[in-house]
Design a protein around this motif. Structure first.
Motif, PDB file in Angstrom:
ATOM      1  N   ALA A 154       0.546  -1.230   0.117  1.00  0.00           N
ATOM      2  CA  ALA A 154       0.290   0.076   0.349  1.00  0.00           C
ATOM      3  C   ALA A 154       0.596   0.944   0.097  1.00  0.00           C
ATOM      4  O   ALA A 154       1.551   1.447   0.641  1.00  0.00           O
ATOM      5  CB  ALA A 154      -1.083  -0.169   1.276  1.00  0.00           C
ATOM      6  N   VAL A 155       0.666   2.182  -1.006  1.00  0.00           N
ATOM      7  CA  VAL A 155       1.641   3.079  -1.222  1.00  0.00           C
ATOM      8  C   VAL A 155       0.532   4.201  -0.728  1.00  0.00           C
ATOM      9  O   VAL A 155      -0.398   4.328  -1.372  1.00  0.00           O
ATOM     10  CB  VAL A 155       2.102   4.110  -2.432  1.00  0.00           C
ATOM     11  N   MET A 186       5.840   7.374  -7.832  1.00  0.00           N
ATOM     12  CA  MET A 186       7.015   6.317  -8.394  1.00  0.00           C
ATOM     13  C   MET A 186       7.471   5.369  -7.833  1.00  0.00           C
ATOM     14  O   MET A 186       7.746   4.246  -8.739  1.00  0.00           O
ATOM     15  CB  MET A 186       8.170   7.618  -8.856  1.00  0.00           C
ATOM     16  N   THR A 187       6.664   5.581  -6.933  1.00  0.00           N
ATOM     17  CA  THR A 187       7.712   4.344  -6.120  1.00  0.00           C
ATOM     18  C   THR A 187       6.456   3.235  -6.559  1.00  0.00           C
ATOM     19  O   THR A 187       6.645   1.466  -6.534  1.00  0.00           O
ATOM     20  CB  THR A 187       6.916   4.322  -3.976  1.00  0.00           C
ATOM     21  N   ALA A 188       4.861   3.522  -6.512  1.00  0.00           N
ATOM     22  CA  ALA A 188       4.270   2.778  -7.532  1.00  0.00           C
ATOM     23  C   ALA A 188       4.922   1.809  -8.110  1.00  0.00           C
ATOM     24  O   ALA A 188       4.494   0.609  -9.134  1.00  0.00           O
ATOM     25  CB  ALA A 188       2.788   3.297  -7.476  1.00  0.00           C
ATOM     26  N   GLU A 217       2.749  -6.094  -6.135  1.00  0.00           N
ATOM     27  CA  GLU A 217       1.092  -5.708  -6.664  1.00  0.00           C
ATOM     28  C   GLU A 217       0.779  -4.378  -5.494  1.00  0.00           C
ATOM     29  O   GLU A 217       0.377  -4.365  -4.192  1.00  0.00           O
ATOM     30  CB  GLU A 217       0.044  -6.462  -6.049  1.00  0.00           C
ATOM     31  N   PRO A 218       0.988  -3.200  -6.102  1.00  0.00           N
ATOM     32  CA  PRO A 218       1.067  -2.072  -5.755  1.00  0.00           C
ATOM     33  C   PRO A 218      -0.419  -1.363  -5.387  1.00  0.00           C
ATOM     34  O   PRO A 218      -1.124  -1.744  -6.598  1.00  0.00           O
ATOM     35  CB  PRO A 218       1.671  -0.447  -5.745  1.00  0.00           C
ATOM     36  N   VAL A 231       4.212   2.063   2.519  1.00  0.00           N
ATOM     37  CA  VAL A 231       4.960   3.394   2.044  1.00  0.00           C
ATOM     38  C   VAL A 231       4.191   4.513   2.093  1.00  0.00           C
ATOM     39  O   VAL A 231       3.471   4.822   1.859  1.00  0.00           O
ATOM     40  CB  VAL A 231       5.431   3.535   0.571  1.00  0.00           C
ATOM     41  N   LEU A 232       4.976   5.032   3.120  1.00  0.00           N
ATOM     42  CA  LEU A 232       4.580   6.583   3.834  1.00  0.00           C
ATOM     43  C   LEU A 232       5.421   7.663   2.785  1.00  0.00           C
ATOM     44  O   LEU A 232       6.240   8.217   3.039  1.00  0.00           O
ATOM     45  CB  LEU A 232       4.771   6.770   5.256  1.00  0.00           C
TER      46      LEU A 232
END
Length: 415
Positions: free
Chosen positions: A4-5, A14-16, A25-26, A250-251
């Motif tokens: 989970a982003v 961009m993290t996803a 699997e974001p 991810v925060l």
């Protein structure tokens, strides 16, 4: 792995992207209706290793002190009672020595160069168009004294491998003809051939669309209310539309990473610094700036987006206040009209103000944060566009347990 982003700005998207590229699997969650609707919406658009000097410096400290009594500076301060601001300010002051400024600049430049390379890779992989303008950037100085001082300061950049050339007004006009009518208004410039620009919002939404086409879930219009913790791990994210459970989280919430993080015991030294921008249509005019750059005397940045010109200025300590009035842009409009009288239709400006998520060192924060399955990618400040692609790659590498392609040991969450 399901990740989970939290946040659909540049850092989150961009993290996803990098997580998806690694086979994860974001799932992206954001309170806005579209990605890049807050800090990434109206930024300067510059991708600028050549201008990655430490924001905290002796000069910045003197300007901040002056701003308490004068409202005409590019750095503005509003007295406030928030204890989190004063804790941040104390750490900022400790970073305002020449030694710390050089230390932070070295790390900023290294991350810039790495991230710019990652941006080019991502564009090659996806074909996303964002109005890229390559060919360098010009940093203009109004006096010989200021130009000479900037040229001396640029020696640090040159030692770090960034090409920086001092040019006369006429040489600047050969690089970008917009300066031919105003050669008498500046003493010269520093030209950085490797710097570039582009529309961060357009890029972010293009990458998000690319991911959605491939099945990545974006849960927009969904406000995060709290983070659930159980047995030393993040158990779920509770939103106004239910909840999300994942293997990792991810925060990437920019300025809002700090207050949400405090609810679960995180200490993130991130505080908002408001920036102002206006965007004007070129509207058939034939003399906008071709390349991006900065008027160093008036401290405003500019970039050509093809159909529009973006102008940005001011760093204001005003808490979590997004408000703005047309009068806030008076100084910026005056300075821009003087330098670029025919850049576009100044009668049709789009006004915007956004919050930069600044750390006292102006370096971002990465890595696992207190809980086994929680990671941070936040605190990118005024370099978020330049650092976005590298930060996404770094975060994905850390989640996978790999050593990132760039050394971020000095930027890891310390608690």
């Amino acid at each position: 792995m399901r990740v989970a982003v939290l946040g659909a700005g540049l850092a989150g998207v961009m993290t996803a992207y990098e997580l998806f590229r690694d086979g994860h699997e974001p799932i992206v969650i954001d309170r806005r209706s579209e990605p890049a609707s807050e800090t990434s919406y109206g930024n300067a658009g510059m991708i600028a290793p050549g201008h990655a000097y430490s924001w905290a410096s002796p000069t910045a400290l003197r300007t901040l002190i002056r701003s308490i009594r004068h409202d005409d500076t590019a750095l503005r301060f509003r007295l406030q009672a928030d204890p989190h601001f004063w804790a941040w300010a104390a750490r900022f002051v400790r970073n305002c020595t020449e030694a710390r400024a050089d230390y932070n600049t070295v790390r900023k430049v290294g991350l810039c160069v790495y991230s710019q390379g990652e941006l080019h890779r991502v564009v090659a992989e996806t074909g996303v168009d964002y109005g890229a303008a390559k060919g360098g950037a010009l940093y203009l100085h109004r006096t010989e004294e200021a130009l000479a001082r900037a040229d001396r300061n640029a020696e640090l950049m040159r030692r770090l491998g960034v090409e920086v050339r001092r040019v006369t007004p006429f040489e600047a006009a050969q690089i970008d003809q917009v300066y031919l009518p105003v050669l008498d208004r500046f003493a010269g410039a520093l030209y950085v051939p490797g710097d570039e620009s582009g529309d961060a919002r357009r890029f972010t939404r293009g990458i998000a669309a690319w991911l959605i086409e491939r099945g990545v879930a974006f849960r927009m219009d969904e406000t995060i209310e709290r983070i659930g913790v159980a047995r030393g791990r993040i158990d779920r994210v509770v939103t106004d539309k239910g909840g999300v459970q994942a293997d990792a989280y991810v925060l990437a919430l920019g300025c809002y990473a700090a207050p949400l993080g405090r609810t679960i015991g995180l200490r993130l030294p991130i505080y908002p610094v408001k920036g102002y921008s206006l965007t004007i249509p070129i509207a058939g005019r034939n003399n906008p700036p071709r390349l991006s750059g900065v008027d160093e005397h008036n401290l405003f940045a500019f970039a050509n987006y093809g159909e529009h010109v973006r102008l940005t200025a001011i760093a204001e300590f005003a808490g979590y206040d997004w408000s703005h009035r047309p009068s806030d842009f008076t100084g910026l409009l005056k300075a821009a009209r003087e330098l670029f009288p025919d850049a576009g239709d100044y009668a049709q400006p789009e006004y915007w103000a956004g919050l930069r998520p600044m750390t006292p060192s102006a370096l971002p924060i990465f890595g696992r944060a207190r809980y086994d399955n929680l990671y941070v990618n936040a605190g990118h400040g005024h370099m978020g566009w330049t650092w976005a692609c590298g930060s996404g790659r770094i975060t994905a590498d850390l989640i996978a347990g790999r050593t990132p392609g760039h050394d971020v040991s000095s930027m890891l969450y310390r608690g």
